[in-house]
Design a protein around this motif. Sequence first.
Motif, PDB file in Angstrom:
ATOM      1  N   GLU A  96     -10.863  19.012 -23.271  1.00 26.83           N
ATOM      2  CA  GLU A  96     -11.095  20.724 -24.716  1.00 26.83           C
ATOM      3  C   GLU A  96      -9.132  20.910 -24.325  1.00 26.83           C
ATOM      4  N   LEU A  97      -8.494  20.592 -23.246  1.00 27.56           N
ATOM      5  CA  LEU A  97      -7.362  21.556 -23.273  1.00 27.56           C
ATOM      6  C   LEU A  97      -5.969  19.928 -24.573  1.00 27.56           C
ATOM      7  N   PHE A  98      -6.982  19.200 -23.901  1.00 22.33           N
ATOM      8  CA  PHE A  98      -5.791  17.809 -24.624  1.00 22.33           C
ATOM      9  C   PHE A  98      -6.221  17.221 -25.933  1.00 22.33           C
ATOM     10  N   HIS A  99      -6.976  17.716 -26.832  1.00 20.06           N
ATOM     11  CA  HIS A  99      -7.835  17.046 -27.793  1.00 20.06           C
ATOM     12  C   HIS A  99      -6.827  16.540 -29.067  1.00 20.06           C
ATOM     13  N   LYS A 100      -6.055  17.400 -29.131  1.00 17.96           N
ATOM     14  CA  LYS A 100      -5.277  17.085 -30.238  1.00 17.96           C
ATOM     15  C   LYS A 100      -4.048  16.258 -29.973  1.00 17.96           C
ATOM     16  N   MET A 101      -3.757  15.896 -28.457  1.00 17.03           N
ATOM     17  CA  MET A 101      -2.704  15.171 -27.616  1.00 17.03           C
ATOM     18  C   MET A 101      -2.970  13.889 -26.933  1.00 17.03           C
ATOM     19  N   PRO A 102      -3.019  12.610 -28.281  1.00 16.74           N
ATOM     20  CA  PRO A 102      -3.518  11.362 -27.404  1.00 16.74           C
ATOM     21  C   PRO A 102      -3.292  10.659 -25.917  1.00 16.74           C
TER      22      PRO A 102
ATOM     23  N   VAL B   1       0.841  -1.360   0.220  1.00 13.21           N
ATOM     24  CA  VAL B   1      -0.040   0.405   0.233  1.00 13.21           C
ATOM     25  C   VAL B   1       0.799   1.246   0.155  1.00 13.21           C
ATOM     26  N   VAL B   2       1.796   1.558   0.789  1.00  7.72           N
ATOM     27  CA  VAL B   2       2.985   2.523   0.927  1.00  7.72           C
ATOM     28  C   VAL B   2       3.485   2.584  -0.589  1.00  7.72           C
ATOM     29  N   TRP B   3       4.437   1.879  -1.035  1.00 10.23           N
ATOM     30  CA  TRP B   3       5.171   1.659  -1.916  1.00 10.23           C
ATOM     31  C   TRP B   3       4.232   2.342  -3.227  1.00 10.23           C
ATOM     32  N   THR B   4       2.660   1.483  -3.487  1.00  5.90           N
ATOM     33  CA  THR B   4       2.022   2.149  -4.731  1.00  5.90           C
ATOM     34  C   THR B   4       1.153   3.859  -4.309  1.00  5.90           C
ATOM     35  N   ASP B   5       1.546   3.296  -3.393  1.00  2.00           N
ATOM     36  CA  ASP B   5       1.154   4.819  -2.763  1.00  2.00           C
ATOM     37  C   ASP B   5       2.145   6.236  -3.190  1.00  2.00           C
ATOM     38  N   ALA B   6       2.809   5.516  -3.266  1.00  2.00           N
ATOM     39  CA  ALA B   6       4.174   6.507  -3.478  1.00  2.00           C
ATOM     40  C   ALA B   6       4.551   6.799  -4.963  1.00  2.00           C
ATOM     41  N   PHE B   7       4.245   5.289  -5.399  1.00  2.00           N
ATOM     42  CA  PHE B   7       3.670   5.773  -7.437  1.00  2.00           C
ATOM     43  C   PHE B   7       2.924   6.351  -7.982  1.00  2.00           C
ATOM     44  N   GLN B   8       1.496   6.208  -6.925  1.00  3.35           N
ATOM     45  CA  GLN B   8       0.448   7.209  -7.310  1.00  3.35           C
ATOM     46  C   GLN B   8       0.996   8.829  -7.036  1.00  3.35           C
ATOM     47  N   MET B   9       1.694   8.983  -5.730  1.00  2.49           N
ATOM     48  CA  MET B   9       1.671  10.081  -5.620  1.00  2.49           C
ATOM     49  C   MET B   9       2.198  10.756  -7.098  1.00  2.49           C
ATOM     50  N   LEU B  10       3.524  10.780  -7.317  1.00  2.00           N
ATOM     51  CA  LEU B  10       4.301  10.878  -8.505  1.00  2.00           C
ATOM     52  C   LEU B  10       3.484  10.832  -9.956  1.00  2.00           C
ATOM     53  N   VAL B  11       2.293  10.159 -10.341  1.00  5.32           N
ATOM     54  CA  VAL B  11       1.861  10.209 -10.979  1.00  5.32           C
ATOM     55  C   VAL B  11       1.091  11.309 -10.989  1.00  5.32           C
ATOM     56  N   MET B  12       0.476  11.547 -10.063  1.00  4.32           N
ATOM     57  CA  MET B  12      -0.583  12.994  -9.305  1.00  4.32           C
ATOM     58  C   MET B  12      -0.351  13.993  -9.643  1.00  4.32           C
ATOM     59  N   ILE B  13       0.918  14.455  -9.041  1.00 17.01           N
ATOM     60  CA  ILE B  13       2.003  15.220  -9.203  1.00 17.01           C
ATOM     61  C   ILE B  13       2.004  15.421 -11.185  1.00 17.01           C
ATOM     62  N   VAL B  14       2.261  14.670 -11.584  1.00 23.33           N
ATOM     63  CA  VAL B  14       2.815  14.661 -13.388  1.00 23.33           C
ATOM     64  C   VAL B  14       1.521  14.761 -13.972  1.00 23.33           C
ATOM     65  N   GLY B  15       0.770  14.355 -13.330  1.00 22.14           N
ATOM     66  CA  GLY B  15      -0.793  15.110 -13.986  1.00 22.14           C
ATOM     67  C   GLY B  15      -0.971  16.456 -14.428  1.00 22.14           C
ATOM     68  N   PHE B  16      -0.786  16.993 -12.760  1.00 21.48           N
ATOM     69  CA  PHE B  16      -1.407  18.171 -11.933  1.00 21.48           C
ATOM     70  C   PHE B  16       0.064  19.579 -13.614  1.00 21.48           C
ATOM     71  N   LEU B  17       0.495  19.021 -13.174  1.00 24.07           N
ATOM     72  CA  LEU B  17       2.001  19.035 -13.861  1.00 24.07           C
ATOM     73  C   LEU B  17       1.923  19.096 -15.396  1.00 24.07           C
ATOM     74  N   THR B  18       1.505  18.669 -16.150  1.00 23.68           N
ATOM     75  CA  THR B  18       0.911  18.550 -16.984  1.00 23.68           C
ATOM     76  C   THR B  18      -0.272  19.309 -17.598  1.00 23.68           C
ATOM     77  N   VAL B  19      -1.316  19.441 -16.818  1.00 22.15           N
ATOM     78  CA  VAL B  19      -2.479  20.881 -17.319  1.00 22.15           C
ATOM     79  C   VAL B  19      -2.382  21.613 -16.709  1.00 22.15           C
ATOM     80  N   LEU B  20      -1.240  22.392 -16.054  1.00 23.76           N
ATOM     81  CA  LEU B  20      -0.679  23.325 -15.228  1.00 23.76           C
ATOM     82  C   LEU B  20      -0.040  23.944 -16.643  1.00 23.76           C
ATOM     83  N   ILE B  21       0.878  23.416 -16.948  1.00 16.84           N
ATOM     84  CA  ILE B  21       1.900  23.684 -18.384  1.00 16.84           C
ATOM     85  C   ILE B  21       1.279  23.844 -19.819  1.00 16.84           C
ATOM     86  N   GLN B  22       0.194  23.476 -20.165  1.00 16.88           N
ATOM     87  CA  GLN B  22      -0.839  23.278 -21.305  1.00 16.88           C
ATOM     88  C   GLN B  22      -1.419  24.751 -20.882  1.00 16.88           C
ATOM     89  N   GLY B  23      -2.280  24.350 -20.014  1.00 17.55           N
ATOM     90  CA  GLY B  23      -3.257  25.062 -18.706  1.00 17.55           C
ATOM     91  C   GLY B  23      -2.903  26.971 -19.531  1.00 17.55           C
TER      92      GLY B  23
END
Length: 589
Positions: free
Chosen positions: A325-331, A181-203
């Motif tokens: 809307e933001l990523f409709h051309k970025m599969p 649970v702990v190590w999976t959470d650690a991986f998922q935390m990194l995914v959350m940050i990367v997901g937010f950063l893509t929105v922040l940068i492209q937005g």
Amino acid sequence: MEVKNFAVWDYVVFAALFVVSSGIGVFFAIKERKKATSAEFLVGGRQMSFGPVALSLTASFMSAVTVLGTPAEVYRFGASFILFFIAYGFVIIFTSEFFLPVFYRSGITSTYEYLELRFNKPVRYAATVIYIVQTILYTGVVVYAPALALNQVTGFDLWGSVFATGIVCTFYCTLGGLKAVVWTDAFQMLVMIVGFLTVLIQGSIETGGFHNVLEQAANGSRLQIADFDVDPLRRHTFWTISVGGTFTWLGIYGVNQSTIQRCISCKTEKHAKLALYFNLLGLWIILVCAVFSGLIMYSYFKDCDPWTSGMISAPDQLMPYFVMELFHKMPGLPGLFVACAFSGTLSTVAASINALATVTFEDFVKSCFPHLSDKTSTWTSKGLCLLFGILCTSMAVLASLLGSVIQGALGGLLTGITLSFWVAIGAFVYPAPDSKSRPLPLSTEQCVPTNLTTSAPSVFPSRPELADTWYSLSYLYYSAVGCVGCILAGLLISFVTGLQRGEDTNPLLIRPVCNLFCFWSEKYKTLCWCGVRHDQGPEQDNLDGSTWKHAAESVFQNGLGRESLTHAPGYNPKDKSYDNMALEKITHF
């Protein structure tokens, strides 16, 4: 509403999240297969380091509700949500300095075991049952609500995502225990940050840059942060967020089984505290990302609000609609954001399943069968994880359908719960008027006309007198109402039925908080102790877990206020830690 469906690459990215999460569970199942004890399975053998635990704590309490809900909150009500950084700070300080030392040094596994040591078994069992019911209900909503929002905007399969979440979480929880649970959470935390950063940068790119975002947010009154109105009926002010938010999150961090369980899994108290403080950094990072995502989203939709124009049907669909809307051309990138949202869901559900299994095993199974072997205990724990995984997934489906001091403790508990439910249900039936919630203006001037049919205005029932007062209380004060109600009712019942003498209370179960405020005077400190003998016997800071536990139990058996305490084998008073093998021998003795 136009639904923009996922491309193949979106599903590939999303599926990768589940594959990696399952793989971590398999890895720890193989790696830890020779360590067949319930303590190893449920609390990682109490040998975890602060790094992964910190990431796990942040991921677990930043669910998909946060990923989707906080940006929408900022979009509608402004960036005052950023003030939660104050509440988070207070919560982590209180938890690490006041609550954690008591739980860590007591050597307990279930937080509700403390209630038996301090009061008695009925209080412990009542709290455990309430926690189990509340957590199953909450977990069902955490799974279903984001899946529904994503389904309605992206066409993402609703029940496929719900059952995939439940199955994967149950799989790696049952196989790998807390470490998985702990190590999976650690991986998922990194995914959350990367997901937010893509929105922040492209937005930011799509809206003309970060400076332009702030300028448009200011023009739309979204940057009016500091409102010092003391009216408790206002939705968000400095006081409702900093005070009410502290009460709300203190219940989540200070005494929550899921949090404390991971803290006591750390190899030393120092590591546990570091985990909490580094987790605070993670909370702040996610908070900033979510708030700025909301501001960017407002800048993008400032002239055509998709909610009031009818393009979407609910505010929680704003963020997924914005991403499409933001990523409709970025599969692939929409899939990354959905993976970000579901990372929050997976971590929350996994932590809940593990915590539910732990409290059930510690508070009920071990009480009924105290002499279980290590192998039987481990398999029982795994079975409980499987059971609660099924129950939480089923709840997600249902969510679519929708002594004196002892008496004081029980009475206070029931009173606090009653008050909290009363005000919360009242607020749901009779929402607070706009004069209190103060939603900010949204524009549809430049929306392209659609063929949507305008629905007739809703007819609301007549509002009772309490609707504009008690039911309009800020939602952030619900926890405060429950806490204050519990304390006052408990004190009142204790006064009526007879108080417990401070001299009869084991000082090992009470954290002398007044020491911080009366440090200059031993006289005032002693006065604030209310008769509890904190000045007698060895220092609390030098006591190990099992000694605390046995001393507290002896108090209730013998009626003694002070005990002759010695250190248990394997304890290191310098590091405030204990050897795992020694602790295991004591526990199973």
